[in-house]
Write an enzyme that holds these catalytic residues in place. Structure first.
Site, PDB file in Angstrom:
ATOM      1  N   TRP A   1     -63.170  36.480 -75.079  1.00 36.02           N
ATOM      2  CA  TRP A   1     -63.635  36.471 -76.467  1.00 36.02           C
ATOM      3  C   TRP A   1     -64.033  35.068 -76.926  1.00 36.02           C
ATOM      4  CZ3 TRP A   1     -65.213  40.032 -79.763  1.00 36.02           C
ATOM      5  CH2 TRP A   1     -64.806  41.365 -79.595  1.00 36.02           C
TER       6      TRP A   1
ATOM      7  N   TYR B   1     -60.208  38.126 -70.891  1.00 32.71           N
ATOM      8  CA  TYR B   1     -61.412  38.950 -70.940  1.00 32.71           C
ATOM      9  C   TYR B   1     -62.464  38.411 -71.885  1.00 32.71           C
ATOM     10  CZ  TYR B   1     -58.757  41.555 -74.592  1.00 32.71           C
ATOM     11  OH  TYR B   1     -58.009  41.941 -75.666  1.00 32.71           O
TER      12      TYR B   1
END
Length: 769
Positions: free
Chosen positions: A115, A113
């Site tokens: 980062w 996701y």
């Protein structure tokens, strides 16, 4: 003559200017409009260090020889073979096509996701999903490791997750109106350094100083005294971890027992209140939820609990709940119980009153929030509906075809044959890493795209070298930031690294969808397009003037329209019928018909205390409760070897902080190398003794780069996720339960110097890759 270039940029820790001499970074200056810049920005020079960088496309030797028939147990053990970009694109596209044709697109798991960078264009996760959506889709995830159970229960009880995403009462309103502030978890500049999508100004400290100036009574409910700065002067209530729900219920029960609850608010604005009040009174289980009941569970003082219950009603009171509280077994309950407590006081919808979630958990939560359109590359339409709860990756890999539940729905785990991870590191953040390691052998192919040789990249079949944000152009901005920020390229990419957009464009071309992926735009064309979309929206909807793209790019930032002094649910409180919530009743849900019908024993139909799987109320005398929180000197595992991160290590290892009394009875001296262990694994750390940690608790931050010793199960770097419990928060939320974890702690009986040499040899071996 030396000419220093001044390059505007941004990372998850904020905006800054990079000073560049030729192709060498010589300094970093904070953003002029940031009142409290993070020291982590000084660490970004580490990105230009080639030692841990992936410098060319690589393929595991066993996979290159046998492809999908290779032994997954070779991951992390076999050598890598360098290949050209053309061959890498062919291999990756070939695997995507093979798996989609043989098993269907649900067998492709797109895990990360994102980062790896705060940039909104070179956003690895979004670009991965955009690519796969053009060729039939993928299995994704819902929610995040940071916060999953909390949003699930708030969607059900408040109709949205806005209250934990930055749109509850803003901190400027709390600072001006609140009289009693009860902080469950933390309000810490340590975690507020960071914001997904970047941040222009860190404002938490400013609001805290106004709270101090107004002499607001602040109560910190946490096992850690430093979860609020010392200068705030808060009263510290050193609660047992995972028992906040019991304290919230005890406070609410005391208010109801005294007849001080707001019956009118409960009747007008809430559904299921009678069921909740009956539980508080103990009508069904014979256990009234009062101060004495709460004190027995939480380890706090009953007299103080009773006193606080009176103050909450008599003053303008605000309850804040950290995201960390819902990262625990039954993590839905503290979020729901806090809502129940705020409803009982009747202060929801009043300036400076009610409840909010996540303040300080990220830098923008509680700050004035962007009401315009945030820049973001589109992931495009999803061709298939296939997902798992984010923290159930190991379960998915070990149990293909088996059912799972989520938000009351029963679904089935896909048969994941291909895992593609871009810009993420589950071998840092997933729980029970040894269990994950077994699951990680199951897929036929694992592709990792990352700038660094993370523990995940070391366990891949194909590794693609992505550039870092300082080696490309991008822009930052999100719904919790008051700026859009330019991210200029500072240096040339290291080795053969390419930008995430260029990598996925190359794969998309190999798959025959290159034009649809790029839409005819190059890097700067996309940045102009994304910025102009935000600029036009601000003008059309709010009459807010933003500079044109050229001016923005030259200046390095642009302000966006924001909402200040916001009071959450003010309109709803005034007229619930006209402002109905998107819940089963249109009102705040304190007693749920849906959950009653589902009959989950781990998530009842009302807020409830449910004993967690591991906690200090049911443990052996030599066990401590492990708190694995966000480190101060880095974000997750990023920049783990950089200056800010190293400043918080001790004797070359992560510091494990524990109370002096616990250390004394366990024979541990300050500075000792200690072994933390349980049935799931073991790791080493350096003991730091302090009275700012509650007895029975030990604190080990996340983010150490996993360094196991052979097959011993011992991690010598200090990664707490070799210890954490990998079970769902509940059947309803399926979130991460990392903070429900008991460990044994002892002085390390092995050769400390040998362990240190092993650690250094592991780093050198990584460099040699």
């Amino acid at each position: 003559m030396t000419t220093i270039r001044r390059v505007p940029h941004c990372s998850h820790w904020g905006a800054y200017t990079i000073l560049v001499d030729g192709d060498r970074i010589v300094g970093v200056e904070p953003f002029e409009h940031d009142p409290a810049p993070s020291p982590i920005i000084q660490s970004i020079t580490e990105w230009a260090n080639p030692e841990r960088r992936v410098l060319q496309p690589m393929v595991r030797s066993g996979w290159l020889e046998k492809r999908e028939a290779s032994d997954g147990r070779g991951r992390g053990n076999e050598k890598f073979v360098p290949v050209s970009w053309d061959e890498a694109f062919s291999l990756v596209a070939g695997e995507i096509s093979r798996v989609s044709q043989a098993y269907g697109n649900a067998s492709i798991f797109a895990g990360s996701y994102g980062w790896t960078s705060c940039g909104r264009f070179h956003h690895a996760s979004s670009l991965l999903k955009r690519t796969l959506n053009l060729v039939g889709g993928f299995t994704g995830h819902v929610d995040t490791y940071s916060i999953a159970a909390g949003p699930v229960i708030l969607r059900h009880t408040l109709g949205s997750e806005a209250a934990c995403g930055g749109q509850a009462n803003t901190l400027d309103s709390i600072a001006e109106h609140t009289e009693t502030l009860v902080v469950f978890g933390a309000l810490s500049p340590r975690t507020a350094q960071t914001e997904a999508g970047g941040i222009g100004s860190h404002s938490l400290e400013t609001h805290l100083r106004r709270i101090v100036e107004r002499k607001v009574r602040v109560i910190l409910v946490s096992p850690l005294k430093d979860d609020l700065p010392e200068w705030v002067g808060a009263e510290w209530w050193p609660i047992r971890p995972n028992t906040d729900t019991a304290l919230m219920l005890g406070l609410a029960g005391e208010i109801v027992k005294a007849g001080r609850h707001d019956a009118d608010f409960l009747a007008r604005c809430c559904s299921g209140s009678d069921e909740f009040l009956a539980y508080l009174k103990g009508e069904n289980d014979g256990a009234p939820k009062d101060a004495a009941w709460s004190a027995k569970i939480s380890g706090l003082d009953a007299y103080k609990i009773a006193e606080l219950s009176r103050i909450l009603v008599a003053t303008r009171s605000m309850i804040t709940v950290s995201w960390s509280l819902q990262r625990a077994h039954h993590g839905e309950q503290p979020f729901w119980a806090a809502l129940g407590l705020a409803a009982v006081t009747g202060q929801i919808g009043l300036p400076g009153g009610g409840v909010g979630y996540g303040y300080g958990s990220l830098g923008g939560v509680g700050a004035p929030y962007n009401i315009g359109k945030s820049p973001a590359i589109s992931q495009l339409a999803k061709p298939i509906d296939s997902f798992i709860p984010v923290a159930r990756i190991t379960d998915m890999l070990l149990n293909p075809g088996k059912p799972f539940t989520y938000q009351g729905e029963t679904r089935t785990y896909p048969d994941a044959r291909l895992v593609y991870w871009a810009g993420g590191n589950p071998y840092h953040h997933h729980q029970d890493i040894n269990r994950l390691s077994e699951a990680w052998t199951r897929p036929e192919t694992i592709i990792v795209q990352d700038p660094m040789w993370t523990a995940t990249a070391q366990r891949a079949d194909i590794v693609l070298p992505a550039s870092t944000s300082i080696e490309r152009n991008d822009l930052a901005g999100n719904r919790r930031s008051d700026f859009i920020l330019a991210m200029h390229k500072a240096i040339e990419p290291l080795g053969e690294a390419r930008s995430d957009f260029d990598i996925f464009h190359g794969i998309a071309q190999e798959l025959g969808v290159g034009d649809a992926f790029s839409e005819g735009r190059d890097e700067m064309g996309w940045l102009r397009y994304l910025y102009d979309a935000s600029r036009e929206d601000a003008a059309e909807r709010f009459g807010f003037e933003m500079p044109d793209f050229e001016s923005f790019w030259e200046t390095g930032y642009a302000r966006v329209p924001v909402k200040t002094h916001h009071t959450y649910l003010a309109e709803y409180r005034e007229d619930p019928a006209a402002n109905a919530l998107a819940t089963e009743s249109g009102r705040i849900v304190l007693g749920s018909e849906t959950l009653a019908r589902l009959g989950y024993q781990d998530c009842l139909s009302h807020p409830a205390w449910i004993e967690p799987a591991e906690w200090l109320g049911n443990c052996s005398p030599d066990e401590l409760h492990l708190v694995s929180h966000q480190p101060e000197g880095r974000l997750h595992s990023q920049l783990e070897t950089a200056v800010a991160s190293r400043a918080h290590k001790r004797n070359g290892r992560e510091q494990a902080k524990l109370n002096s009394r616990d250390a004394g009875r366990l024979g541990i001296a300050d500075g000792d190398t200690i072994r933390l262990w349980n049935e799931r694994g073991a790791c080493l750390a350096t003991a730091t003794l302090t009275d700012a940690v509650r007895t029975g608790v030990i604190v080990l931050p996340t983010g150490a780069w996993l360094t196991p010793v052979g097959n011993s199960g011992l991690d010598i770097a200090g990664n707490p996720n070799v210890l954490t419990l990998d079970v769902p928060t509940s059947s309803f939320g399926q979130g991460c339960s990392a903070h429900t974890c008991l460990v044994h702690v002892e002085p390390y009986g092995g050769d400390v110097e040998d362990a240190h040499r092993t650690y250094q040899n592991a780093l050198e071996a990584l460099d040699a890759v």
